[in-house]
Design a protein around this motif. Structure first.
Motif, PDB file in Angstrom:
ATOM      1  N   LEU A 187      16.243  22.777 -13.326  1.00  9.86           N
ATOM      2  CA  LEU A 187      17.193  22.228 -12.337  1.00  9.86           C
ATOM      3  C   LEU A 187      17.514  20.774 -12.666  1.00  9.86           C
ATOM      4  N   ASP A 188      16.456  19.997 -12.992  1.00  6.97           N
ATOM      5  CA  ASP A 188      16.681  18.581 -13.332  1.00  6.97           C
ATOM      6  C   ASP A 188      17.633  18.444 -14.512  1.00  6.97           C
ATOM      7  N   GLU A 189      17.414  19.292 -15.520  1.00  8.56           N
ATOM      8  CA  GLU A 189      18.269  19.226 -16.720  1.00  8.56           C
ATOM      9  C   GLU A 189      19.711  19.600 -16.393  1.00  8.56           C
ATOM     10  N   ILE A 190      19.836  20.678 -15.566  1.00  4.43           N
ATOM     11  CA  ILE A 190      21.198  21.093 -15.183  1.00  4.43           C
ATOM     12  C   ILE A 190      21.904  19.946 -14.449  1.00  4.43           C
ATOM     13  N   GLN A 191      21.140  19.298 -13.537  1.00  7.22           N
ATOM     14  CA  GLN A 191      21.706  18.176 -12.782  1.00  7.22           C
ATOM     15  C   GLN A 191      22.205  17.078 -13.722  1.00  7.22           C
ATOM     16  N   ARG A 192      21.478  16.950 -14.858  1.00  9.23           N
ATOM     17  CA  ARG A 192      21.840  15.884 -15.796  1.00  9.23           C
ATOM     18  C   ARG A 192      23.087  16.257 -16.598  1.00  9.23           C
ATOM     19  N   VAL A 193      23.078  17.489 -17.187  1.00 13.38           N
ATOM     20  CA  VAL A 193      24.192  17.826 -18.074  1.00 13.38           C
ATOM     21  C   VAL A 193      25.386  18.445 -17.353  1.00 13.38           C
ATOM     22  N   ARG A 194      25.115  19.168 -16.268  1.00  6.68           N
ATOM     23  CA  ARG A 194      26.234  19.798 -15.538  1.00  6.68           C
ATOM     24  C   ARG A 194      26.091  19.528 -14.045  1.00  6.68           C
ATOM     25  N   PRO A 195      26.251  18.267 -13.637  1.00  8.54           N
ATOM     26  CA  PRO A 195      25.974  17.924 -12.238  1.00  8.54           C
ATOM     27  C   PRO A 195      26.854  18.690 -11.239  1.00  8.54           C
ATOM     28  N   GLU A 196      27.991  19.214 -11.718  1.00  2.00           N
ATOM     29  CA  GLU A 196      28.891  19.912 -10.789  1.00  2.00           C
ATOM     30  C   GLU A 196      28.486  21.374 -10.569  1.00  2.00           C
ATOM     31  N   THR A 197      27.606  21.919 -11.411  1.00  2.00           N
ATOM     32  CA  THR A 197      27.299  23.357 -11.326  1.00  2.00           C
ATOM     33  C   THR A 197      26.264  23.633 -10.230  1.00  2.00           C
ATOM     34  N   PRO A 198      26.624  24.432  -9.220  1.00  2.00           N
ATOM     35  CA  PRO A 198      25.638  24.746  -8.176  1.00  2.00           C
ATOM     36  C   PRO A 198      24.524  25.644  -8.737  1.00  2.00           C
ATOM     37  N   THR A 199      23.280  25.295  -8.383  1.00  2.00           N
ATOM     38  CA  THR A 199      22.135  26.054  -8.905  1.00  2.00           C
ATOM     39  C   THR A 199      21.344  26.630  -7.732  1.00  2.00           C
ATOM     40  N   LEU A 200      21.071  27.947  -7.822  1.00  2.00           N
ATOM     41  CA  LEU A 200      20.266  28.616  -6.791  1.00  2.00           C
ATOM     42  C   LEU A 200      18.901  28.915  -7.382  1.00  2.00           C
ATOM     43  N   LEU A 201      17.825  28.638  -6.623  1.00  2.00           N
ATOM     44  CA  LEU A 201      16.486  28.921  -7.137  1.00  2.00           C
ATOM     45  C   LEU A 201      15.858  30.088  -6.389  1.00  2.00           C
ATOM     46  N   ILE A 202      15.193  30.954  -7.207  1.00  2.00           N
ATOM     47  CA  ILE A 202      14.491  32.081  -6.578  1.00  2.00           C
ATOM     48  C   ILE A 202      13.029  31.674  -6.419  1.00  2.00           C
ATOM     49  N   THR A 203      12.560  31.692  -5.178  1.00  2.00           N
ATOM     50  CA  THR A 203      11.172  31.269  -4.925  1.00  2.00           C
ATOM     51  C   THR A 203      10.350  32.469  -4.457  1.00  2.00           C
ATOM     52  N   GLY A 204       9.018  32.325  -4.718  1.00  4.75           N
ATOM     53  CA  GLY A 204       8.125  33.391  -4.282  1.00  4.75           C
ATOM     54  C   GLY A 204       7.945  33.338  -2.771  1.00  4.75           C
ATOM     55  N   HIS A 205       7.433  34.445  -2.244  1.00 12.81           N
ATOM     56  CA  HIS A 205       7.218  34.504  -0.804  1.00 12.81           C
ATOM     57  C   HIS A 205       6.213  33.434  -0.390  1.00 12.81           C
ATOM     58  N   GLY A 206       6.494  32.633   0.596  1.00 13.31           N
ATOM     59  CA  GLY A 206       5.567  31.617   1.103  1.00 13.31           C
ATOM     60  C   GLY A 206       5.597  30.312   0.321  1.00 13.31           C
ATOM     61  N   GLU A 207       6.433  30.220  -0.749  1.00 14.66           N
ATOM     62  CA  GLU A 207       6.490  28.958  -1.513  1.00 14.66           C
ATOM     63  C   GLU A 207       7.502  28.002  -0.872  1.00 14.66           C
ATOM     64  N   HIS A 208       7.201  27.761   0.402  1.00 15.03           N
ATOM     65  CA  HIS A 208       8.146  26.976   1.183  1.00 15.03           C
ATOM     66  C   HIS A 208       8.307  25.562   0.657  1.00 15.03           C
ATOM     67  N   ASP A 209       7.146  24.951   0.278  1.00 16.49           N
ATOM     68  CA  ASP A 209       7.186  23.560  -0.210  1.00 16.49           C
ATOM     69  C   ASP A 209       8.051  23.427  -1.449  1.00 16.49           C
ATOM     70  N   LEU A 210       7.860  24.406  -2.350  1.00 17.63           N
ATOM     71  CA  LEU A 210       8.638  24.384  -3.597  1.00 17.63           C
ATOM     72  C   LEU A 210      10.138  24.461  -3.285  1.00 17.63           C
ATOM     73  N   ALA A 211      10.438  25.334  -2.322  1.00 21.25           N
ATOM     74  CA  ALA A 211      11.843  25.504  -1.961  1.00 21.25           C
ATOM     75  C   ALA A 211      12.434  24.187  -1.451  1.00 21.25           C
ATOM     76  N   ILE A 212      11.673  23.498  -0.595  1.00 18.93           N
ATOM     77  CA  ILE A 212      12.143  22.206  -0.057  1.00 18.93           C
ATOM     78  C   ILE A 212      12.357  21.219  -1.195  1.00 18.93           C
ATOM     79  N   GLN A 213      11.358  21.191  -2.108  1.00 20.23           N
ATOM     80  CA  GLN A 213      11.473  20.288  -3.269  1.00 20.23           C
ATOM     81  C   GLN A 213      12.756  20.557  -4.035  1.00 20.23           C
ATOM     82  N   ALA A 214      13.029  21.861  -4.254  1.00 17.70           N
ATOM     83  CA  ALA A 214      14.230  22.248  -5.006  1.00 17.70           C
ATOM     84  C   ALA A 214      15.488  21.707  -4.323  1.00 17.70           C
ATOM     85  N   LEU A 215      15.539  21.865  -2.986  1.00 11.26           N
ATOM     86  CA  LEU A 215      16.718  21.382  -2.257  1.00 11.26           C
ATOM     87  C   LEU A 215      16.856  19.868  -2.396  1.00 11.26           C
ATOM     88  N   ARG A 216      15.661  19.194  -2.291  1.00 12.70           N
ATOM     89  CA  ARG A 216      15.698  17.732  -2.394  1.00 12.70           C
ATOM     90  C   ARG A 216      16.200  17.287  -3.755  1.00 12.70           C
TER      91      ARG A 216
END
Ligand code: ADP
Length: 477
Positions: free
Chosen positions: A67-96
């Motif tokens: 995600l960080d790399e995509i943000q760097r080279v293609r900042p306009e491309t929306p990225t969706l992350l698939i998270t495991g069940h209960g990985e709420h913290d990771l999901a929040i981090q991804a959004l941040r």
């Protein structure tokens, strides 16, 4: 072209199932797959995807790092992350860190496709905005450099754009224009602007520009203006027509002056002729007086017509100049004598020439005669109280002849001293005490003198008189 999505996951089962589900639910969509972050990065470097879906947990480089790399080279491309069940913290981090959304496993297909569809739409919108931005940039670049003045006024009457030509025509700088009200910049705007033809959605598309006067920095500018309504503003374009307007005005004035000048002697001639026909009431003196009026008014009439024709001949460039050996003293004496016949009492013409005579020079005698006659006539005409008129002739430097005509008449205000040489220019006839003229005399003088390679200038003080000086290069004959 279909939107293209990249799915990144190290799980082969998901890589097979997800594209299938998307194709089923979203129809026109190209789906590419990648089984690792480094491989995905290689693809992203060459392809501008409409959206990227990546698993958050992958061996080696994980989804967050990707995600960080995509943000760097293609900042306009929306990225969706698939998270495991209960990985709420990771999901929040991804959004941040800038993820567009996260999808929890087990994947809710409806939610996933809806979110992806929104992401693709967002990207499409951003692309269209970018295209429009570039287009606008191009247009504004064009507007910036077109020859016509262009400015944009918003609904509040505030100027939002002011191009280079607008700066040049009005003398108002971009920085001083943008953000100010049009009414503050262009004097008369508030009253005049409703009559500017503006094309718009509910108005004719093509509008003819109108010529309107504005006061700008104390000057009157005639601008030919029209406008186009855009979303929340009006774009105006204009050209400077001040010069043409001045010429038009001069022409109008001239027609008025010329008609007046023709009508006055004609009326006098007509009146005299009519009285003459009723002979019985006239004695010999009366007849003589009327004949004199007819003669002098006919001469005046002929002069006006002749001036007009001569000026137009001069303008056409067809006037020929010749040279002949000229005895300056004889020419001057002849001109003064021919004028003296018409002088009212109280006016005298003195000739002031070097005692040891004047050399014979090579010049076009008819043209020189015309210039002199004109200057002397003016000196007399504009000396209503009478008074001396002096014609001074000198040969200054070798090869130069200087003629000065001095009067003690009305004089010419400083602001008009340049303008009196313009074609048809006449100072206020009221001030000139109603004397006749066409405003062509000095124009003809200046043109003749210039074409003979010389200069003409005036020094004058209102109420004290004027001195016209002509300097001509004259080879010895
Ligand atoms: P006209 O005399 O036909 O009006 P000219 O071109 O000869 O046209 O002169 C232009 C104007 O210059 C005149 O209308 C007059 O106002 C001014 N002018 C010219 N000569 C003199 C002069 N000697 N004294 C004062 N004003 C003059």
């Amino acid at each position: 072209m279909n939107p293209t999505v990249l799915i990144v996951d190290d799980d082969p089962a998901l890589l097979e199932a997800l594209p299938e589900a998307l194709r089923l639910r979203m129809g026109d969509l190209d789906v590419e797959i990648s089984d690792s972050a480094p491989d995905a990065l290689a693809r992203i470097a060459v392809e501008d995807y409409d959206a990227i879906v990546t698993d958050i947990k992958m061996p080696g480089m994980d989804g967050l790092a990707l995600l960080d790399e995509i943000q760097r080279v293609r900042p306009e491309t929306p990225t969706l992350l698939i998270t495991g069940h209960g990985e709420h913290d990771l999901a929040i981090q991804a959004l941040r860190r800038g993820a567009y959304d996260y999808i929890q496993k087990p994947i809710d297909r409806d939610y996933f496709t809806a979110s992806l569809a929104r992401a693709i739409e967002k990207r499409g919108l951003a692309r269209r905005i970018e295209v429009q931005r570039l287009e606008l940039e191009r247009h504004s670049h064009v507007l910036e450099h077109v020859g016509d003045g262009v400015f944009v006024v918003d609904r509040e009457g505030v100027v939002q754009f002011w191009n280079l030509a607008a700066e040049q025509i009005t003398g108002i700088r971009l920085d001083d224009a943008v953000g100010r009200r049009a009414g503050e910049l262009l004097g008369g705007w508030n009253a005049i602007s409703p009559s500017i033809p503006v094309a718009g959605a509910d108005r004719p598309k093509r509008q003819l520009a109108r010529m309107l006067p504005f006061e700008i920095a104390g000057r009157e500018l005639w601008l030919s203006l029209c406008g186009v309504e855009v979303a929340d503003a009006t774009v105006y374009s204009f050209q400077d027509r001040t010069d043409e307007r001045m010429v038009d005005k001069l022409k109008d004035d001239f027609v008025a002056t010329a008609s007046h000048e023709l009508r006055t002697p004609l009326a006098a001639i007509y009146g005299a002729a009519k009285t003459l026909r009723r002979e019985e009431v006239l004695d010999e003196d009366g007849v003589e007086r009327l004949m004199a009026i007819i003669t002098s008014e006919s001469e005046r009439l002929a002069r006006v017509v002749e001036d007009i024709l001569f000026a137009s001949h001069l303008d056409s460039g067809r006037l020929q100049f010749g040279t002949a050996p000229v005895d300056v003293r004889a020419l001057v004496t002849d001109v003064v004598e021919s004028m003296q016949m018409h002088l009212a009492s109280g006016v005298t013409i003195q000739v002031d020439a070097p005692p040891n005579g004047l050399p014979s020079v090579s010049v076009d005698p008819l043209k020189l005669r015309r210039v002199l006659l004109n200057l002397l006539e003016n000196a007399i005409k504009y000396s209503p109280e009478g008074g001396p008129v002096v014609l001074r002739v000198t040969t200054g430097e070798t090869g130069r002849l200087r003629l000065q005509v001095r009067d003690e008449g009305l004089g010419i205000p400083p602001g008009e001293q340049e303008r009196i040489f313009e074609k048809f220019y006449r100072s206020d006839p009221q001030l000139a005490r109603g004397v006749g003229g066409t405003g062509l005399g000095l124009y003809i003088c200046r043109e003749l003198v210039h074409r003979m390679g010389g200069e003409i200038e005036v020094e004058s003080e209102p109420g004290k008189g004027s001195t016209f000086t002509v300097e001509l290069p004259v080879p010895a004959a």
